[in-house]
Design a protein around this motif. Structure first.
Motif, PDB file in Angstrom:
ATOM      1  N   HIS A   1      -6.705   2.495   0.967  1.00 42.35           N
ATOM      2  CA  HIS A   1      -5.593   3.184   0.289  1.00 42.35           C
ATOM      3  C   HIS A   1      -5.781   3.199  -1.228  1.00 42.35           C
ATOM      4  O   HIS A   1      -4.883   3.616  -1.958  1.00 42.35           O
ATOM      5  CB  HIS A   1      -4.266   2.492   0.618  1.00 42.35           C
ATOM      6  CG  HIS A   1      -3.840   2.593   2.032  1.00 42.35           C
ATOM      7  ND1 HIS A   1      -3.252   3.727   2.565  1.00 42.35           N
ATOM      8  CD2 HIS A   1      -3.921   1.699   3.060  1.00 42.35           C
ATOM      9  CE1 HIS A   1      -2.979   3.526   3.841  1.00 42.35           C
ATOM     10  NE2 HIS A   1      -3.376   2.314   4.172  1.00 42.35           N
ATOM     11  N   ARG A   2      -6.914   2.760  -1.711  1.00 46.80           N
ATOM     12  CA  ARG A   2      -7.105   2.469  -3.130  1.00 46.80           C
ATOM     13  C   ARG A   2      -6.914   3.675  -4.043  1.00 46.80           C
ATOM     14  O   ARG A   2      -6.633   3.514  -5.241  1.00 46.80           O
ATOM     15  CB  ARG A   2      -8.506   1.892  -3.351  1.00 46.80           C
ATOM     16  CG  ARG A   2      -9.628   2.862  -3.000  1.00 46.80           C
ATOM     17  CD  ARG A   2     -10.993   2.183  -2.990  1.00 46.80           C
ATOM     18  NE  ARG A   2     -11.400   1.740  -4.311  1.00 46.80           N
ATOM     19  CZ  ARG A   2     -12.458   0.983  -4.556  1.00 46.80           C
ATOM     20  NH1 ARG A   2     -13.215   0.558  -3.561  1.00 46.80           N
ATOM     21  NH2 ARG A   2     -12.776   0.641  -5.782  1.00 46.80           N
TER      22      ARG A   2
ATOM     23  N   SER B   1      -1.398   0.531  -4.677  1.00 48.97           N
ATOM     24  CA  SER B   1      -1.935  -0.112  -3.475  1.00 48.97           C
ATOM     25  C   SER B   1      -2.741  -1.351  -3.869  1.00 48.97           C
ATOM     26  O   SER B   1      -3.574  -1.306  -4.775  1.00 48.97           O
ATOM     27  CB  SER B   1      -2.828   0.863  -2.702  1.00 48.97           C
ATOM     28  OG  SER B   1      -2.091   2.004  -2.283  1.00 48.97           O
ATOM     29  N   LEU B   2      -2.491  -2.439  -3.183  1.00 52.64           N
ATOM     30  CA  LEU B   2      -3.184  -3.705  -3.436  1.00 52.64           C
ATOM     31  C   LEU B   2      -3.950  -4.107  -2.185  1.00 52.64           C
ATOM     32  O   LEU B   2      -3.591  -3.720  -1.078  1.00 52.64           O
ATOM     33  CB  LEU B   2      -2.184  -4.811  -3.797  1.00 52.64           C
ATOM     34  CG  LEU B   2      -1.223  -4.525  -4.949  1.00 52.64           C
ATOM     35  CD1 LEU B   2      -0.273  -5.703  -5.140  1.00 52.64           C
ATOM     36  CD2 LEU B   2      -1.968  -4.230  -6.243  1.00 52.64           C
ATOM     37  N   TRP B   3      -5.005  -4.896  -2.365  1.00 56.25           N
ATOM     38  CA  TRP B   3      -5.780  -5.307  -1.194  1.00 56.25           C
ATOM     39  C   TRP B   3      -6.565  -6.573  -1.477  1.00 56.25           C
ATOM     40  O   TRP B   3      -6.806  -6.944  -2.627  1.00 56.25           O
ATOM     41  CB  TRP B   3      -6.751  -4.198  -0.775  1.00 56.25           C
ATOM     42  CG  TRP B   3      -7.779  -3.863  -1.814  1.00 56.25           C
ATOM     43  CD1 TRP B   3      -8.995  -4.472  -2.017  1.00 56.25           C
ATOM     44  CD2 TRP B   3      -7.684  -2.855  -2.835  1.00 56.25           C
ATOM     45  NE1 TRP B   3      -9.667  -3.906  -3.079  1.00 56.25           N
ATOM     46  CE2 TRP B   3      -8.876  -2.903  -3.607  1.00 56.25           C
ATOM     47  CE3 TRP B   3      -6.703  -1.914  -3.182  1.00 56.25           C
ATOM     48  CZ2 TRP B   3      -9.108  -2.057  -4.671  1.00 56.25           C
ATOM     49  CZ3 TRP B   3      -6.924  -1.067  -4.254  1.00 56.25           C
ATOM     50  CH2 TRP B   3      -8.120  -1.143  -4.985  1.00 56.25           C
ATOM     51  N   VAL B   4      -6.935  -7.229  -0.376  1.00 56.64           N
ATOM     52  CA  VAL B   4      -7.925  -8.305  -0.412  1.00 56.64           C
ATOM     53  C   VAL B   4      -8.957  -7.992   0.663  1.00 56.64           C
ATOM     54  O   VAL B   4      -8.703  -7.206   1.576  1.00 56.64           O
ATOM     55  CB  VAL B   4      -7.301  -9.697  -0.158  1.00 56.64           C
ATOM     56  CG1 VAL B   4      -6.349 -10.073  -1.271  1.00 56.64           C
ATOM     57  CG2 VAL B   4      -6.596  -9.748   1.206  1.00 56.64           C
TER      58      VAL B   4
ATOM     59  N   GLU C   1       0.850  -1.199   0.000  1.00 60.57           N
ATOM     60  CA  GLU C   1       0.000   0.000   0.000  1.00 60.57           C
ATOM     61  C   GLU C   1       0.876   1.237   0.000  1.00 60.57           C
ATOM     62  O   GLU C   1       2.037   1.204   0.415  1.00 60.57           O
ATOM     63  CB  GLU C   1      -0.875   0.011   1.254  1.00 60.57           C
ATOM     64  CG  GLU C   1      -0.043   0.150   2.514  1.00 60.57           C
ATOM     65  CD  GLU C   1      -0.826   0.025   3.792  1.00 60.57           C
ATOM     66  OE1 GLU C   1      -0.756   0.970   4.586  1.00 60.57           O
ATOM     67  OE2 GLU C   1      -1.464  -1.010   4.012  1.00 60.57           O
ATOM     68  N   GLN C   2       0.314   2.337  -0.437  1.00 56.25           N
ATOM     69  CA  GLN C   2       1.067   3.587  -0.483  1.00 56.25           C
ATOM     70  C   GLN C   2       1.532   4.007   0.914  1.00 56.25           C
ATOM     71  O   GLN C   2       0.837   3.803   1.906  1.00 56.25           O
ATOM     72  CB  GLN C   2       0.215   4.683  -1.121  1.00 56.25           C
ATOM     73  CG  GLN C   2      -1.008   5.102  -0.321  1.00 56.25           C
ATOM     74  CD  GLN C   2      -0.712   6.071   0.798  1.00 56.25           C
ATOM     75  OE1 GLN C   2       0.265   6.813   0.752  1.00 56.25           O
ATOM     76  NE2 GLN C   2      -1.560   6.076   1.812  1.00 56.25           N
ATOM     77  N   HIS C   3       2.716   4.593   0.949  1.00 57.46           N
ATOM     78  CA  HIS C   3       3.258   5.137   2.193  1.00 57.46           C
ATOM     79  C   HIS C   3       3.826   6.531   1.929  1.00 57.46           C
ATOM     80  O   HIS C   3       5.012   6.796   2.126  1.00 57.46           O
ATOM     81  CB  HIS C   3       4.322   4.217   2.780  1.00 57.46           C
ATOM     82  CG  HIS C   3       3.750   3.096   3.590  1.00 57.46           C
ATOM     83  ND1 HIS C   3       3.189   1.979   3.017  1.00 57.46           N
ATOM     84  CD2 HIS C   3       3.613   2.939   4.937  1.00 57.46           C
ATOM     85  CE1 HIS C   3       2.749   1.179   3.971  1.00 57.46           C
ATOM     86  NE2 HIS C   3       2.991   1.731   5.140  1.00 57.46           N
ATOM     87  N   GLY C   4       2.933   7.404   1.477  1.00 54.89           N
ATOM     88  CA  GLY C   4       3.360   8.767   1.196  1.00 54.89           C
ATOM     89  C   GLY C   4       4.284   8.822  -0.005  1.00 54.89           C
ATOM     90  O   GLY C   4       4.381   7.881  -0.799  1.00 54.89           O
ATOM     91  N   LEU C   5       4.991   9.937  -0.114  1.00 53.91           N
ATOM     92  CA  LEU C   5       5.871  10.163  -1.260  1.00 53.91           C
ATOM     93  C   LEU C   5       7.292   9.683  -1.014  1.00 53.91           C
ATOM     94  O   LEU C   5       8.106   9.678  -1.936  1.00 53.91           O
ATOM     95  CB  LEU C   5       5.899  11.663  -1.590  1.00 53.91           C
ATOM     96  CG  LEU C   5       4.529  12.311  -1.832  1.00 53.91           C
ATOM     97  CD1 LEU C   5       4.689  13.820  -2.032  1.00 53.91           C
ATOM     98  CD2 LEU C   5       3.825  11.679  -3.024  1.00 53.91           C
ATOM     99  N   HIS C   6       7.583   9.278   0.216  1.00 52.27           N
ATOM    100  CA  HIS C   6       8.970   9.001   0.597  1.00 52.27           C
ATOM    101  C   HIS C   6       9.258   7.537   0.904  1.00 52.27           C
ATOM    102  O   HIS C   6      10.420   7.134   0.954  1.00 52.27           O
ATOM    103  CB  HIS C   6       9.333   9.816   1.838  1.00 52.27           C
ATOM    104  CG  HIS C   6       8.519   9.447   3.038  1.00 52.27           C
ATOM    105  ND1 HIS C   6       7.212   9.844   3.190  1.00 52.27           N
ATOM    106  CD2 HIS C   6       8.809   8.689   4.133  1.00 52.27           C
ATOM    107  CE1 HIS C   6       6.736   9.367   4.331  1.00 52.27           C
ATOM    108  NE2 HIS C   6       7.690   8.651   4.916  1.00 52.27           N
ATOM    109  N   ALA C   7       8.230   6.731   1.143  1.00 55.45           N
ATOM    110  CA  ALA C   7       8.439   5.336   1.555  1.00 55.45           C
ATOM    111  C   ALA C   7       7.782   4.388   0.557  1.00 55.45           C
ATOM    112  O   ALA C   7       6.806   4.742  -0.106  1.00 55.45           O
ATOM    113  CB  ALA C   7       7.883   5.107   2.961  1.00 55.45           C
ATOM    114  N   PRO C   8       8.287   3.173   0.444  1.00 63.21           N
ATOM    115  CA  PRO C   8       7.823   2.255  -0.606  1.00 63.21           C
ATOM    116  C   PRO C   8       6.477   1.610  -0.306  1.00 63.21           C
ATOM    117  O   PRO C   8       6.037   1.532   0.849  1.00 63.21           O
ATOM    118  CB  PRO C   8       8.926   1.190  -0.650  1.00 63.21           C
ATOM    119  CG  PRO C   8       9.484   1.191   0.733  1.00 63.21           C
ATOM    120  CD  PRO C   8       9.431   2.619   1.196  1.00 63.21           C
ATOM    121  N   LEU C   9       5.858   1.120  -1.351  1.00 59.23           N
ATOM    122  CA  LEU C   9       4.592   0.405  -1.235  1.00 59.23           C
ATOM    123  C   LEU C   9       4.727  -0.814  -0.310  1.00 59.23           C
ATOM    124  O   LEU C   9       3.783  -1.196   0.371  1.00 59.23           O
ATOM    125  CB  LEU C   9       4.111  -0.058  -2.610  1.00 59.23           C
ATOM    126  CG  LEU C   9       3.640   1.040  -3.571  1.00 59.23           C
ATOM    127  CD1 LEU C   9       3.700   0.548  -5.012  1.00 59.23           C
ATOM    128  CD2 LEU C   9       2.227   1.487  -3.226  1.00 59.23           C
TER     129      LEU C   9
END
Length: 241
Positions: A69-70, A75-78, A27-35
């Motif tokens: 987070h879609r 961002s991926l989810w189940v 999932e997204q973690h802002g502009l500075h950290a990886p998915l």
């Protein structure tokens, strides 16, 4: 575990062995950290258990409950029901092979309740089985509050970013800290003290919370060591049950 031929795994199984299952999120973690932040943290902490003679570390589950987070690309989810069934069936296969103790090493807040519910019912259906959902920031919450003077939002903020820095520093882009922090605040949208939305786009334009510009690598190292020791003690406790 994944490097062992089956006969070696069979020899590893005993009433003292504790299976360690890392579960994360993409999932997204802002502009500075990886998915993969939550996954990397779960894998990093689970990996420390490999030194414990009573632990068997399983392959990780990368995608969790993260549909809120879609609106941020990648961002991926189940669904919670999907995660509960999938992880429950994995644990069921471990039970079939004689493993009676499982620690789910969880790196993502959204996984907590589905995993706890799954564990509760699986234990009711399998007397003598122990399943624990261990989330790093819950395990050392008192230390985090003491360190930061409050309970941080723990999503792409100065706390989670510091923890990731202790595990996978090259995955972080500090040059985006300031931009990532713009408009970021606490987790959730509130109206007169009541949370009215956890859909991230409703309360953070960048997807971050807190202030990642305040990330302190030394605090990250300290949190990692505290979490590592907490997990080590839990493994010892579970193996002696």
């Amino acid at each position: 575990m994944k490097t062992l031929p089956w006969q070696y795994f069979e020899k590893e199984v005993s009433d003292k062995k504790v299976a360690i299952l890392p579960v994360g999120s993409i999932e997204q973690h802002g502009l500075h950290a990886p998915l993969g932040t939550d996954l990397f943290i779960a894998e990093g902490l689970a990996g420390t258990a490999e030194a414990h003679e009573d632990a068997i570390v399983l392959p990780s589950i990368p995608v969790g409950v993260a549909e809120y987070h879609r609106d941020f690309a990648g961002s991926l989810w189940v669904k919670p029901e999907t995660l509960k069934q999938y992880v429950g069936e994995i644990i069921g296969s471990l039970i079939f092979h004689g493993i009676k103790k499982v620690i789910i090493v969880n790196g993502h807040g959204g996984n907590r309740e589905p995993m706890k519910e799954m564990a509760r019912y699986l234990m009711l259906d399998n007397p003598g089985i122990s399943i624990v959902v261990w989330t790093w920031f819950e395990s050392i919450e008192a230390d985090i509050i003491k360190m930061y003077g409050r309970r941080p939002p723990l999503h792409a903020d100065e706390t989670e970013t510091a923890m990731l820095m202790a595990i996978q520093p090259d995955s972080i882009k500090p040059e985006h800290y300031e931009e990532s922090a713009k408009g970021a605040g606490e987790w959730g949208k509130f109206y007169k003290g009541t949370m009215v939305s956890q859909v991230v786009k409703d309360f953070s334009p960048t997807g971050a919370t807190g202030n990642p510009a305040l990330t302190d690598p030394e605090r990250g190292k300290h949190m990692f060591e505290l979490s590592k020791e907490n997990l080590k003690e839990l493994i010892r406790y579970m193996s002696d049950l």
